[in-house]
Design an enzyme around this catalytic site. Structure first.
Site, PDB file in Angstrom:
ATOM      1  N   LYS A 175       0.907  -1.207  -0.056  1.00 13.89           N
ATOM      2  CA  LYS A 175      -0.149   0.049   0.039  1.00 13.89           C
ATOM      3  C   LYS A 175       1.034   1.294   0.024  1.00 13.89           C
ATOM      4  CE  LYS A 175      -2.001  -1.076   3.761  1.00 13.89           C
ATOM      5  NZ  LYS A 175      -1.332  -2.284   4.114  1.00 13.89           N
TER       6      LYS A 175
ATOM      7  N   ARG B 116     -10.082   0.625   7.823  1.00 12.80           N
ATOM      8  CA  ARG B 116      -9.908  -0.608   8.103  1.00 12.80           C
ATOM      9  C   ARG B 116     -10.698  -1.507   8.788  1.00 12.80           C
ATOM     10  NH1 ARG B 116      -3.998   0.295   8.440  1.00 12.80           N
ATOM     11  NH2 ARG B 116      -2.769  -1.324   9.045  1.00 12.80           N
TER      12      ARG B 116
ATOM     13  N   ARG C  67      11.783  -5.341   5.233  1.00 18.86           N
ATOM     14  CA  ARG C  67      11.607  -3.949   5.109  1.00 18.86           C
ATOM     15  C   ARG C  67      12.309  -2.979   5.902  1.00 18.86           C
ATOM     16  NH1 ARG C  67       5.461  -1.734   5.433  1.00 18.86           N
ATOM     17  NH2 ARG C  67       5.767  -2.674   7.616  1.00 18.86           N
TER      18      ARG C  67
ATOM     19  N   ARG D 207      10.482  -0.413  11.342  1.00 18.91           N
ATOM     20  CA  ARG D 207       9.476  -0.127  12.272  1.00 18.91           C
ATOM     21  C   ARG D 207       9.352  -1.300  13.379  1.00 18.91           C
ATOM     22  NH1 ARG D 207       4.196   0.127   8.196  1.00 18.91           N
ATOM     23  NH2 ARG D 207       3.315  -0.891  10.003  1.00 18.91           N
TER      24      ARG D 207
ATOM     25  N   ARG E   5      -1.060  -8.649  13.273  1.00 17.68           N
ATOM     26  CA  ARG E   5      -1.727  -7.672  12.278  1.00 17.68           C
ATOM     27  C   ARG E   5      -2.329  -8.496  11.119  1.00 17.68           C
ATOM     28  NH1 ARG E   5       3.986  -5.026  11.104  1.00 17.68           N
ATOM     29  NH2 ARG E   5       2.986  -4.079   9.166  1.00 17.68           N
TER      30      ARG E   5
HETATM   31  P1  AP5 Z   1       4.791  -1.666   1.861  1.00 19.12           P
HETATM   32  O1  AP5 Z   1       4.653  -0.524   0.589  1.00 19.12           O
HETATM   33  O2  AP5 Z   1       5.673  -0.925   2.865  1.00 19.12           O
HETATM   34  O3  AP5 Z   1       3.546  -2.334   2.548  1.00 19.12           O
HETATM   35  P2  AP5 Z   1       2.326  -1.708   3.186  1.00 19.12           P
HETATM   36  O4  AP5 Z   1       0.917  -2.441   2.553  1.00 19.12           O
HETATM   37  O5  AP5 Z   1       2.293  -0.276   3.207  1.00 19.12           O
HETATM   38  O6  AP5 Z   1       2.308  -2.404   4.747  1.00 19.12           O
HETATM   39  P3  AP5 Z   1       2.257  -1.744   6.065  1.00 19.12           P
HETATM   40  O7  AP5 Z   1       3.110  -2.891   7.012  1.00 19.12           O
HETATM   41  O8  AP5 Z   1       2.615  -0.356   6.225  1.00 19.12           O
HETATM   42  O9  AP5 Z   1       0.776  -2.093   6.291  1.00 19.12           O
HETATM   43  P4  AP5 Z   1      -0.009  -2.193   7.696  1.00 19.12           P
HETATM   44  O10 AP5 Z   1      -1.262  -1.961   7.178  1.00 19.12           O
HETATM   45  O11 AP5 Z   1       0.254  -3.212   8.524  1.00 19.12           O
HETATM   46  O12 AP5 Z   1       0.776  -0.781   8.270  1.00 19.12           O
HETATM   47  P5  AP5 Z   1       0.162   0.530   8.854  1.00 19.12           P
HETATM   48  O13 AP5 Z   1       1.333   1.686   8.896  1.00 19.12           O
HETATM   49  O14 AP5 Z   1      -0.961   1.067   8.008  1.00 19.12           O
HETATM   50  O15 AP5 Z   1       5.775  -2.897   1.363  1.00 19.12           O
HETATM   51  C1  AP5 Z   1       6.185  -3.905   2.255  1.00 19.12           C
HETATM   52  C2  AP5 Z   1       7.507  -4.139   1.848  1.00 19.12           C
HETATM   53  O16 AP5 Z   1       7.349  -5.068   0.718  1.00 19.12           O
HETATM   54  C3  AP5 Z   1       8.617  -3.066   1.633  1.00 19.12           C
HETATM   55  O17 AP5 Z   1       9.998  -3.393   1.962  1.00 19.12           O
HETATM   56  C4  AP5 Z   1       8.344  -2.869   0.095  1.00 19.12           C
HETATM   57  O18 AP5 Z   1       9.432  -2.391  -0.578  1.00 19.12           O
HETATM   58  C5  AP5 Z   1       8.188  -4.479  -0.621  1.00 19.12           C
HETATM   59  N1  AP5 Z   1       7.255  -4.489  -1.649  1.00 19.12           N
HETATM   60  C6  AP5 Z   1       6.050  -3.766  -1.689  1.00 19.12           C
HETATM   61  N2  AP5 Z   1       5.769  -4.210  -2.828  1.00 19.12           N
HETATM   62  C7  AP5 Z   1       6.341  -5.235  -3.149  1.00 19.12           C
HETATM   63  C8  AP5 Z   1       6.068  -6.230  -4.332  1.00 19.12           C
HETATM   64  N3  AP5 Z   1       5.105  -5.895  -5.306  1.00 19.12           N
HETATM   65  N4  AP5 Z   1       7.011  -7.299  -4.754  1.00 19.12           N
HETATM   66  C9  AP5 Z   1       8.031  -7.141  -3.880  1.00 19.12           C
HETATM   67  N5  AP5 Z   1       8.317  -6.544  -2.713  1.00 19.12           N
HETATM   68  C10 AP5 Z   1       7.308  -5.615  -2.358  1.00 19.12           C
HETATM   69  O19 AP5 Z   1      -0.302   0.296  10.310  1.00 19.12           O
HETATM   70  C11 AP5 Z   1       0.471   0.098  11.407  1.00 19.12           C
HETATM   71  C12 AP5 Z   1      -0.397  -0.028  12.539  1.00 19.12           C
HETATM   72  O20 AP5 Z   1      -1.169   1.457  12.768  1.00 19.12           O
HETATM   73  C13 AP5 Z   1      -1.580  -0.992  12.544  1.00 19.12           C
HETATM   74  O21 AP5 Z   1      -1.194  -2.244  12.959  1.00 19.12           O
HETATM   75  C14 AP5 Z   1      -2.727  -0.499  13.571  1.00 19.12           C
HETATM   76  O22 AP5 Z   1      -2.144  -0.717  14.920  1.00 19.12           O
HETATM   77  C15 AP5 Z   1      -2.181   0.983  13.093  1.00 19.12           C
HETATM   78  N6  AP5 Z   1      -3.424   1.616  12.192  1.00 19.12           N
HETATM   79  C16 AP5 Z   1      -3.037   2.087  11.087  1.00 19.12           C
HETATM   80  N7  AP5 Z   1      -4.073   2.478  10.588  1.00 19.12           N
HETATM   81  C17 AP5 Z   1      -5.212   2.257  11.190  1.00 19.12           C
HETATM   82  C18 AP5 Z   1      -6.591   2.361  11.061  1.00 19.12           C
HETATM   83  N8  AP5 Z   1      -7.184   2.817  10.044  1.00 19.12           N
HETATM   84  N9  AP5 Z   1      -7.516   1.668  12.236  1.00 19.12           N
HETATM   85  C19 AP5 Z   1      -7.019   1.355  13.226  1.00 19.12           C
HETATM   86  N10 AP5 Z   1      -5.628   1.159  13.321  1.00 19.12           N
HETATM   87  C20 AP5 Z   1      -4.757   1.666  12.469  1.00 19.12           C
HETATM   88 MG    MG Z   2       2.468   0.905   4.944  1.00 21.36          MG
END
Ligand code: AP5
Ligand code: MG
Length: 216
Positions: free
Chosen positions: A13, A88, A127, A161, A172
Site C-alpha cells: 500500500k 480498516r 523492509r 518499524r 496484524r
Molecule cells: P509496503 O508498501 O511498505 O507495504 P504496506 O502495505 O504499506 O504495509 P504496512 O506494513 O505499512 O501495512 P500495515 O497495514 O500493517 O501498516 P500501517 O502502517 O498501515 O511494502 C512492504 C515491503 O515489501 C517493503 O519493503 C516494500 O519494498 C516491499 N514490496 C512492496 N511491494 C512489493 C512487491 N510487489 N514485490 C516485492 N516487494 C514489495 O499500520 C500500522 C499500525 O497502525 C496498525 O497495525 C494499527 O495498529 C495502526 N493503524 C493504522 N491505520 C489504522 C486504522 N485505519 N485503524 C486502526 N488502526 C490503524
Molecule cells: Mg504502509
C-alpha cells in the site's frame, strides 16, 4: 481523484501510494504513518496508540476517523488523495462515506491489493525505510541502487518499524482477516472495488493500477 488502497500488512500500500502520488499529484494519507508520528511526538493520541500498535492490533475507530477527518480538510487534499491503511473496519468505511458527503467529496475507486500471507511475512521482515524521506526499501525485493544511500534523497540513515517482527505481523494479519476483509464486500457491493494482483513485482502492480485508472 480520491482513492483507497486496501490490503494486508506488507501488500505494498505504502509503496504504491508513493508512486501514484508522484504520478498523479495526489497526497498520500497513511494512518499508520500519522499514528507513528504521533507516537514519536508523544502526543495524547500517540500515547493511546503506542501499545496497541506494538501489539499489532487496531487503534480505536474514533481516533483514526478524527485524524482523517481533520487531515482531509487541509488545502493540499483539495486536488485528491490516496487513503493508505484507512478505512480498516466497516465502521471506519461508513464514517468515511458520511465525511465525504459532508465535505462534498467523492470516492472514485478502491484498489484491493491481494498477496498471500506467507509472502507478506517475508516482505515485512525485510523492509527498511529512509529515515530522512520515508522511501521504502526491501533487503531482497527493492534495494537502493547504491547500498546505504537512499535513491530519492541520498540520505544514509535507515530505520525499521517496531511492529515489523514476525510475531506482531501475525497479529496484524489476524486483525486484517477479521476486521478489514469485510470491507471487500462493503465496497464490492457498490461497484467501487477493483482487485489487483499484489504478488507481482512492484512495477507490474503499479501498471495494473494505472490501467484500471485509465478505464475509470
Ligand atoms: P509496503 O508498501 O511498505 O507495504 P504496506 O502495505 O504499506 O504495509 P504496512 O506494513 O505499512 O501495512 P500495515 O497495514 O500493517 O501498516 P500501517 O502502517 O498501515 O511494502 C512492504 C515491503 O515489501 C517493503 O519493503 C516494500 O519494498 C516491499 N514490496 C512492496 N511491494 C512489493 C512487491 N510487489 N514485490 C516485492 N516487494 C514489495 O499500520 C500500522 C499500525 O497502525 C496498525 O497495525 C494499527 O495498529 C495502526 N493503524 C493504522 N491505520 C489504522 C486504522 N485505519 N485503524 C486502526 N488502526 C490503524
Ligand atoms: Mg504502509
Amino acid at each position: 481523484m480520491n482513492l483507497i488502497l486496501l490490503g494486508p500488512p506488507g501488500a505494498g500500500k505504502g509503496t504504491q501510494a508513493r508512486m501514484l502520488g508522484e504520478a498523479h499529484d495526489l497526497v498520500q494519507l497513511s494512518t499508520g504513518d500519522m499514528l507513528r508520528a504521533a507516537v514519536d511526538a508523544g502526543t495524547k493520541v500517540g500515547k493511546q496508540a503506542k501499545v496497541t500498535m506494538e501489539a499489532g492490533k487496531l487503534v480505536s475507530d474514533d481516533i483514526v476517523i478524527g485524524i482523517i477527518s481533520e487531515r482531509i480538510d487541509e488545502p493540499d487534499c483539495s486536488t485528491g488523495f490516496i487513503l493508505d491503511g484507512f478505512p480498516r473496519t466497516v465502521a471506519q468505511a461508513e464514517a468515511l462515506d458520511e465525511l465525504l458527503v459532508q465535505k462534498n467529496k467523492k470516492l472514485d475507486v478502491v484498489f484491493e491489493i491481494r498477496v498471500d500471507d506467507e509472502r507478506l511475512i517475508k516482505r515485512i521482515t525485510g523492509r527498511f525505510t529512509c529515515a530522512n524521506c520515508g522511501e521504502g526499501y526491501h533487503e531482497e525485493f527493492r534495494r537502493p541502487e547504491q547500498d546505504g544511500i537512499c535513491d530519492k534523497c541520498s540520505g544514509t540513515e535507515f530505520s525499521r518499524r517496531k511492529d515489523d517482527n514476525e510475531e506482531t505481523v501475525r497479529s496484524r494479519l489476524t486483525a486484517y482477516h477479521t476486521q478489514t476483509v469485510p470491507l471487500i464486500g462493503y465496497y464490492g457491493n457498490s461497484s467501487r472495488l477493483k482487485s489487483v494482483d499484489g504478488m507481482l513485482e512492484i512495477d507490474s502492480v503499479f501498471k495494473q493500477i494505472e490501467v484500471a485508472l485509465t478505464e475509470l
